[in-house]
Design an enzyme around this catalytic site. Sequence first.
Site, PDB file in Angstrom:
ATOM      1  N   ASP A  61      -3.382   1.227   8.308  1.00 14.63           N
ATOM      2  CA  ASP A  61      -3.741   1.058   6.900  1.00 14.63           C
ATOM      3  C   ASP A  61      -4.747  -0.073   6.766  1.00 14.63           C
ATOM      4  OD1 ASP A  61      -1.707   2.952   5.762  1.00 14.63           O
ATOM      5  OD2 ASP A  61      -0.351   1.505   6.686  1.00 14.63           O
ATOM      6  N   ASP A  63      -5.447  -2.557   3.819  1.00 13.21           N
ATOM      7  CA  ASP A  63      -5.092  -3.067   2.499  1.00 13.21           C
ATOM      8  C   ASP A  63      -6.004  -4.231   2.134  1.00 13.21           C
ATOM      9  OD1 ASP A  63      -3.047  -1.213   2.340  1.00 13.21           O
ATOM     10  OD2 ASP A  63      -1.541  -2.582   3.150  1.00 13.21           O
ATOM     11  N   ASP A 138       5.567 -12.570   5.079  1.00 17.62           N
ATOM     12  CA  ASP A 138       6.724 -12.763   5.943  1.00 17.62           C
ATOM     13  C   ASP A 138       6.396 -13.427   7.272  1.00 17.62           C
ATOM     14  OD1 ASP A 138       8.306 -11.597   4.035  1.00 17.62           O
ATOM     15  OD2 ASP A 138       8.280  -9.610   4.935  1.00 17.62           O
TER      16      ASP A 138
END
Length: 454
Positions: A61, A63, A138
């Site tokens: 992906d 993003d 995270d």
Amino acid sequence: MSEDSSLPEPRVIPRSEHCISRADIDREALKVMHRLRDEGFRAYLVGGGVRDLLLGKKPKDFDISTDARPGQLRKIFRNSRIIGRRFRLVQVFFHGGKIIEVATFRCRSEFDLNGGEIETLASDNTFGDPAEDAFRRDLTINALFYEIENFSVIDYTGGVEDLRLGLVRLVGDPDRRLIRDPVRMLRAIRHAARSGFVIEEETWQAILRHVEKLRLCPDSRLRDELCKDLQAGASRRWAELGLASGVFFELFPFYREILPGPDPERPERQEITRPTPLTDLLLQLLAVVDRAVADDNAPGEEVLFAMLLLPWAEANFQLLASRPDRASSYRFSRRLRSDLDAVLAPLNIKRHTKESLAVLLANLPLLLTHDPRSVDGSGPSEWPRWLTKKGYFPRCLAFYELYRAAVAGEPLPDLTPLAPSPMAKKRKARSGGRREGRAPAFARSKGGIFGLKG
């Protein structure tokens, strides 16, 4: 919004010192970033896409994060829509069904500002700047930005150095981060398994201290994360880290009496120190799943859970040693279904998935019994006709062949019968696809945090 002065200045890695090339970035993602820049906004490629490019991998992906607000993004990109409840994202659509997701920089108050540990998140959007956005992520290796103005990598959290050292590290204080959202320990283990990295020692010790807090997480979140783990192509290494940390036993407490847990005398180890035959069987089964994923031949969810549960079924029913006839097979199937309902209840698995995996496990002894390729020559010359006429035979045979590939090192079978059904794929697409499972669970009532149980 100005940069938060309490956060450190970023390390900026110029184009001459990193390996990312615009040729490796999705063309539509570049279009979005250039359009935002031309409109006067900042736009960075973020997260896993930057990590994978730095590792020389092809990102799954691309993003983008920006300082443009969702409403402004909708005006800039007419071919877009706003999704999300607590924090809103914009999906920009391109030909061929391609979607580029764009998020506004988010603030770090969720985890890093002063406040009690049971403080509930605000229900509205909380926008921030790039520094805050990086520190709310995270893992350090997922907190990297790539900007197209000077083609630089921007690193606020030390992620580039952790990539060089092969470390998975939580951003910020690991104890506080895991208390606020225990699901982060699952993500740390997944990324360590996928990348072949080692979990940084303070992060590892925090996981050991807080592993039981996974019980506070909603079943749906644990199930979604577990499916990602099994489908990531590194489920064997994921299981090894899960067994060594105790995370595996929080997800599957019924395995506590079957497989050895973490060695309390060697808490620093990230390997299994006391393997057993059933441990070896589990790892063999997951290794063949990884082979299938690597061949772009990933089986459906029910097959993944069936492989994961086969050692449990062997321990409780002697599944691989039994040789049932047609009558006893039916009775065994009923017992197995009853026990499966009990052990899978905490994961809230769909009824159809449970039924499908029960069929695969219940019929495995029948195929072992009637296999015409019996090594000792005692089996029949061909599959019994009554068995081949069953509607479930093609799926059960493919599962049996997958089992043989795991334990006997045989080539991978044709897994077409085990592929997710077209209708399941359509339902997933209608439900929002990848992002639906990633959205954080926000508890609006009863003092829940990140969806934690009260």
